[in-house]
Design a protein around this motif. Structure first.
Motif, PDB file in Angstrom:
ATOM      1  N   VAL A  55       0.845  -1.202   0.000  1.00  0.00           N
ATOM      2  CA  VAL A  55       0.000   0.000   0.000  1.00  0.00           C
ATOM      3  C   VAL A  55       0.877   1.249   0.000  1.00  0.00           C
ATOM      4  CG1 VAL A  55      -1.787   1.260   1.243  1.00  0.00           C
ATOM      5  CG2 VAL A  55      -1.874  -1.210   1.150  1.00  0.00           C
ATOM      6  N   LEU A  70       2.237   1.693  -3.466  1.00  0.00           N
ATOM      7  CA  LEU A  70       1.152   2.107  -4.358  1.00  0.00           C
ATOM      8  C   LEU A  70       0.805   3.572  -4.147  1.00  0.00           C
ATOM      9  CD1 LEU A  70      -0.687   0.640  -6.399  1.00  0.00           C
ATOM     10  CD2 LEU A  70      -2.364   0.418  -4.566  1.00  0.00           C
ATOM     11  N   ALA A  75      -4.864  -1.197 -10.831  1.00  0.00           N
ATOM     12  CA  ALA A  75      -6.123  -1.678 -10.261  1.00  0.00           C
ATOM     13  C   ALA A  75      -6.213  -3.202 -10.354  1.00  0.00           C
ATOM     14  CB  ALA A  75      -7.296  -1.035 -10.988  1.00  0.00           C
ATOM     15  N   VAL A 122      -4.131  -4.741  -7.714  1.00  0.00           N
ATOM     16  CA  VAL A 122      -4.795  -4.709  -6.406  1.00  0.00           C
ATOM     17  C   VAL A 122      -5.839  -5.815  -6.316  1.00  0.00           C
ATOM     18  CG1 VAL A 122      -6.352  -3.362  -4.956  1.00  0.00           C
ATOM     19  CG2 VAL A 122      -4.394  -2.254  -6.025  1.00  0.00           C
ATOM     20  N   ARG A 177     -15.219  -3.150  -9.282  1.00  0.00           N
ATOM     21  CA  ARG A 177     -14.143  -2.510  -8.517  1.00  0.00           C
ATOM     22  C   ARG A 177     -12.913  -2.158  -9.354  1.00  0.00           C
ATOM     23  NH1 ARG A 177     -14.093  -5.716  -2.770  1.00  0.00           N
ATOM     24  NH2 ARG A 177     -15.932  -4.703  -1.900  1.00  0.00           N
ATOM     25  N   LEU A 236     -11.929   1.691  -9.944  1.00  0.00           N
ATOM     26  CA  LEU A 236     -10.646   2.074  -9.344  1.00  0.00           C
ATOM     27  C   LEU A 236      -9.724   2.695 -10.390  1.00  0.00           C
ATOM     28  CD1 LEU A 236      -9.299   1.917  -6.576  1.00  0.00           C
ATOM     29  CD2 LEU A 236      -8.340  -0.281  -7.218  1.00  0.00           C
ATOM     30  N   PHE A 246      -7.226   6.123  -4.078  1.00  0.00           N
ATOM     31  CA  PHE A 246      -6.775   4.836  -4.625  1.00  0.00           C
ATOM     32  C   PHE A 246      -6.219   3.957  -3.502  1.00  0.00           C
ATOM     33  CE2 PHE A 246      -4.587   1.791  -7.173  1.00  0.00           C
ATOM     34  CZ  PHE A 246      -5.176   1.843  -8.432  1.00  0.00           C
ATOM     35  N   ALA A 247      -5.413   4.554  -2.649  1.00  0.00           N
ATOM     36  CA  ALA A 247      -4.779   3.771  -1.581  1.00  0.00           C
ATOM     37  C   ALA A 247      -5.797   3.297  -0.564  1.00  0.00           C
ATOM     38  CB  ALA A 247      -3.691   4.606  -0.903  1.00  0.00           C
ATOM     39  N   THR A 273      -7.882   0.541  -1.905  1.00  0.00           N
ATOM     40  CA  THR A 273      -7.071  -0.673  -1.856  1.00  0.00           C
ATOM     41  C   THR A 273      -7.138  -1.305  -0.472  1.00  0.00           C
ATOM     42  OG1 THR A 273      -5.606   0.247  -3.519  1.00  0.00           O
ATOM     43  CG2 THR A 273      -4.740  -1.560  -2.186  1.00  0.00           C
ATOM     44  N   CYS A 274      -7.023  -0.458   0.551  1.00  0.00           N
ATOM     45  CA  CYS A 274      -7.087  -0.964   1.928  1.00  0.00           C
ATOM     46  C   CYS A 274      -8.453  -1.599   2.204  1.00  0.00           C
ATOM     47  CB  CYS A 274      -6.862   0.166   2.923  1.00  0.00           C
ATOM     48  SG  CYS A 274      -5.227   0.827   2.890  1.00  0.00           S
ATOM     49  N   TYR A 331     -10.500  -2.956   0.058  1.00  0.00           N
ATOM     50  CA  TYR A 331     -10.608  -4.225  -0.666  1.00  0.00           C
ATOM     51  C   TYR A 331      -9.755  -5.298   0.009  1.00  0.00           C
ATOM     52  CZ  TYR A 331     -12.611  -1.199  -4.274  1.00  0.00           C
ATOM     53  OH  TYR A 331     -13.373  -0.298  -4.944  1.00  0.00           O
ATOM     54  N   LEU A 332      -8.576  -4.902   0.494  1.00  0.00           N
ATOM     55  CA  LEU A 332      -7.721  -5.863   1.207  1.00  0.00           C
ATOM     56  C   LEU A 332      -8.392  -6.309   2.498  1.00  0.00           C
ATOM     57  CD1 LEU A 332      -4.229  -4.230   0.697  1.00  0.00           C
ATOM     58  CD2 LEU A 332      -4.986  -6.431  -0.189  1.00  0.00           C
TER      59      LEU A 332
END
Lengths: 256, 177
Positions: free
Chosen positions: A95, A98, A128, A131, A175, A179, A240-241, A244-245, A247-248
């Motif tokens: 992350v 990214l 994306a 990710v 997603r 994204l 974006f970051a 990502t978090c 989705y993670l």
């Protein structure tokens, strides 16, 4: 005397990829070093320079650059903790890379005549997809088939699932699209607007007569848009970051 | 005015692709360099830079925590020292009070003894003086008797009466004593 300044005349010219160094083809693909690669390299070098300096200095009492680097470190770590919890920190290097990759690309893009790496859909789509691939692979690796509980949130009556599961699947599939498109469209549109207003000011000025009075207005608008774009450049990297978090976090805890 | 020409110069330029970001010729190059540079950045950050930054932050936290602990220990020690000082001061004060009281007792005893000695001396001297006074008084009375007798003899002689001296002294004696 006629000068040729296509970057003034054509708002799209700033997105044109030009070869800087021709390289031999790799498996039949053209991998020449272009202006896009050049500015991407600049961003990477700057990130490594700033954070490498801070890390190698390592003072107990930080100086300015070290302080900034440490704030960046804490910022990304807090972002992960608040969205994905402590477990999310195993993705911290990813992350972090990214966020700062996009942040530096966006910020370098704000410099006149610089190329904005993130204004190309290929780049944002690749990021994306990276990710989403990590979310899918890690989610299935960690939770097995339990990962697919993501599409069926618990606690709803059975007939709701008929509607709910397709919606969840569609939102998951959307997603990577949203994204990548969000970052790409923001950077592209912002830079087109900047160039349009700057070019408009020049054209008005060149038109002479009463139009000259309007030129400062267009220029002022360009200045204001610059400030806005600076905000957007930072914000889109953050968005974006943080997505990502989020989705993670789904990959870590699929049953929400 | 020359700048005004450029606007049309671009339009009349070579037939460009309509939209540069969707021009596919650069896709392989973009992806290649993205993978390479992002990969290099990830490896450098995750292997070299971020662990070190994390260690720096951790070290600072530890140093601060240790310093706070040390400060707490020192504070505790100073409080203990303060308490010790206070107890020793109060002990010294009690001791001083005791010493003073003892000294006062001792002095009282000494004063009493000395007073007794002086009193005894005085009494002795008084007694002696009393004795001397009585002796002197007896002496004086004896003298008065002899003077009275002598006076009696002289008076008898003046009036021409014959009186013995022993009669006169016998008549005077009861009057004097």
């Amino acid at each position: 005397m006629t000068y040729f300044f296509p970057q003034i005349a054509d708002p799209m010219h700033q997105f044109v990829v030009q070869k800087w160094i021709e390289l031999p083809e790799l498996f039949g693909f053209d991998i020449s070093f272009t202006n896009a690669s050049g500015f991407m390299l600049l961003g990477v070098v700057m990130i490594i320079a700033v954070f490498g300096y801070a890390a190698s200095r390592g003072g107990l009492v930080p100086n300015r650059i070290q302080s900034i680097a440490e704030i960046g470190y804490g910022f990304v770590a807090d972002m992960i903790r608040s969205t994905a919890g402590e477990e999310g920190l195993k993705f911290f290097p990813f992350v972090f890379t990214l966020f700062f990759f996009i942040f530096f690309a966006n910020m370098i893009g704000m410099v006149p005549y610089a190329f904005t790496t993130t204004s190309h859909l290929v780049v944002t789509a690749a990021l994306a997809l990276l990710v989403i691939s990590i979310v899918l692979i890690y989610g299935i690796y960690k939770n097995g088939l339990g990962f697919f509980k993501l599409f069926a949130p618990s606690g709803a009556p059975w007939y709701i699932y008929i509607l709910l599961i397709p919606i969840e699947v569609i939102s998951f599939v959307a997603r990577p699209l949203t994204l990548s498109l969000r970052l790409f469209a923001n950077m592209l549109a912002g830079h087109i607007m900047l160039k349009l207003f700057a070019g408009f000011a020049v054209t008005l000025f060149a038109a002479g007569g009463a139009y000259i009075a309007l030129a400062p207005l267009a220029f002022a608008m360009g200045v204001a848009l610059n400030a806005l774009e600076l905000l957007v450049a930072g914000l889109q990297a953050y968005v974006f970051a943080i997505l990502t978090c989020v989705y993670l976090s789904d990959a870590l805890h699929p049953s929400h | 005015m020359s700048i005004f020409v450029l606007a049309s110069a671009a339009e009349s330029g070579a037939a460009k692709p309509a939209f540069p970001p969707f021009d596919p010729w650069h896709f392989p190059s973009q992806l290649f360099w993205l993978v390479l540079l992002f990969g290099v950045l990830y490896i450098v950050l995750s292997r070299l830079i971020l662990p070190r930054l994390g260690a720096i932050l951790e070290r600072r936290e530890n140093t601060i925590a240790e310093s706070l602990d040390e400060a707490a220990i020192l504070n505790e020690q100073s409080q203990k020292a303060q308490a010790a000082v206070e107890t020793s001061i109060s002990a010294a004060r009690t001791k001083a009070r005791e010493t003073a009281a003892k000294a006062r007792l001792k002095i009282d005893v000494e004063i009493r003894e000395e007073t007794a000695v002086v009193d005894a001396n005085l009494e002795k001297k008084l007694a002696e003086a009393g004795e001397r006074i009585t002796a002197l008084r007896a002496d004086a009375i004896k003298n008065v008797e002899s003077i009275a007798v002598d006076a009696g003899v002289l008076m008898a002689k003046k009036i021409g009466a014959k009186v013995k001296k022993s009669d006169i002294s016998a008549a005077v004696k009861p009057l004097v004593s």
